[in-house]
Design an enzyme around this catalytic site. Structure first.
Site, PDB file in Angstrom:
ATOM      1  N   HIS A  87       2.543  -1.597   4.511  1.00 17.89           N
ATOM      2  CA  HIS A  87       3.902  -1.728   3.995  1.00 17.89           C
ATOM      3  C   HIS A  87       4.252  -3.215   3.874  1.00 17.89           C
ATOM      4  O   HIS A  87       4.048  -3.985   4.802  1.00 17.89           O
ATOM      5  CB  HIS A  87       4.886  -1.045   4.942  1.00 17.89           C
ATOM      6  CG  HIS A  87       6.302  -1.093   4.464  1.00 17.89           C
ATOM      7  ND1 HIS A  87       6.796  -0.203   3.547  1.00 17.89           N
ATOM      8  CD2 HIS A  87       7.309  -1.945   4.759  1.00 17.89           C
ATOM      9  CE1 HIS A  87       8.063  -0.494   3.296  1.00 17.89           C
ATOM     10  NE2 HIS A  87       8.393  -1.546   4.022  1.00 17.89           N
ATOM     11  N   CYS A 141       9.902  -2.341  -1.159  1.00 19.46           N
ATOM     12  CA  CYS A 141      10.440  -1.848   0.111  1.00 19.46           C
ATOM     13  C   CYS A 141      11.727  -1.076  -0.191  1.00 19.46           C
ATOM     14  O   CYS A 141      11.718  -0.148  -0.991  1.00 19.46           O
ATOM     15  CB  CYS A 141      10.658  -3.029   1.060  1.00 19.46           C
ATOM     16  SG  CYS A 141      11.276  -2.654   2.702  1.00 19.46           S
ATOM     17  N   ASP A 192       1.846   4.476   5.438  1.00 19.92           N
ATOM     18  CA  ASP A 192       3.148   3.840   5.588  1.00 19.92           C
ATOM     19  C   ASP A 192       4.088   4.796   6.326  1.00 19.92           C
ATOM     20  O   ASP A 192       4.423   5.860   5.810  1.00 19.92           O
ATOM     21  CB  ASP A 192       3.696   3.504   4.197  1.00 19.92           C
ATOM     22  CG  ASP A 192       4.978   2.697   4.235  1.00 19.92           C
ATOM     23  OD1 ASP A 192       5.586   2.591   5.323  1.00 19.92           O
ATOM     24  OD2 ASP A 192       5.371   2.178   3.184  1.00 19.92           O
TER      25      ASP A 192
END
Length: 251
Positions: A221, A134, A189
């Protein structure tokens, strides 16, 4: 898999002390070092479990709390399982923390994290691997570009905002990277739209970086994080295969 040991450590930085988790094989020998950057939900048991798994394959792994300026982990109180309903409130709390990790701060912190690994008796001399998840994928990319003499392998998974049109976008360090790179993108995403995927690919290619960028079909994601509703077991295991293969080649 070998037996591992995990401990809490503190890392002196220019802005204070960062708490972190250190995992390594429990065999009293030095092993190749890996810097693992957390996702937006922070240093927590599931990330420590990931560090333990990586350590079980023969690596010494450091996972810093990159939000340390706001307190020791957990900086934000988290439920045991982060489901869809919990996300809006959590992101209201974590977004200011994410924004506080500016490129300048991230680069200063990376120096401290790498120095801690260089001084770690459980870490072997030589270059390190870096991986991030992330927001951590951005930090991993930036670390590889600002410390090319230290980083031999860099990976990022379901990273967001890797190649924006801003003057401080992470992809702009590509021309300084000497590491081998691998990025496993989440499918559809919103934090990394196709234009950014193409921009990152072009930057790495133009810079002559040995790399592979892949989109994992059907993987949302956050697909590596098993304490969240975004976890995707097939994609997560694919991530482990690619990450270990990268580190085995480069470290």
């Amino acid at each position: 898999m070998t037996a591992t040991r995990g401990t809490s450590v503190d890392i002196p930085t220019e802005d204070g002390r960062a708490d972190a988790y250190l995992a390594h094989p429990d065999d009293h020998s030095p092993h190749p070092a890996v810097l693992l950057y957390m996702d937006a939900f922070g240093l927590r048991p599931s990330l420590k479990k990931m560090a333990d798994r990586l350590a079980g394959h023969g690596y010494t792994v450091l996972v810093p709390n990159v939000f340390y300026r706001h307190g020791r982990a957990p900086v934000v109180e988290l439920p045991a399982f982060i489901d869809t309903d919990a996300r809006p409130e959590l992101f209201q709390k974590v977004m200011p923390l994410i924004r506080s990790v500016t490129p300048e701060r991230a680069e200063r912190d990376a120096e401290a994290y790498l120095r801690r690994l260089a001084d770690c008796p459980q870490a072997a001399d030589g270059p390190v691997g870096v991986t991030g998840y992330c927001m951590g994928a951005r930090l991993a990319l930036r670390t590889a570009g600002t410390h090319p003499e230290r980083v031999a392998a860099v990976a990022g998974f379901h990273g967001g905002q890797l190649a924006t049109d801003k003057p401080d976008s992470p992809h702009l360090v590509a021309d300084r990277i000497t590491a081998e790179a691998y990025f496993g993108h989440a499918d559809q995403d919103h934090s990394l739209p196709p234009v950014q995927i193409e921009r990152l690919e072009k930057a790495l290619t133009d810079a002559g970086v040995r790399h592979r960028c892949e989109v994992y079909p059907g993987a949302p994601h956050g697909y590596t994080q098993e304490d969240t509703s975004s976890y995707h077991a097939e994609a997560a295991e694919r991530h482990w295969r690619e990450l270990l293969a990268l580190f085995d080649r480069a470290l």
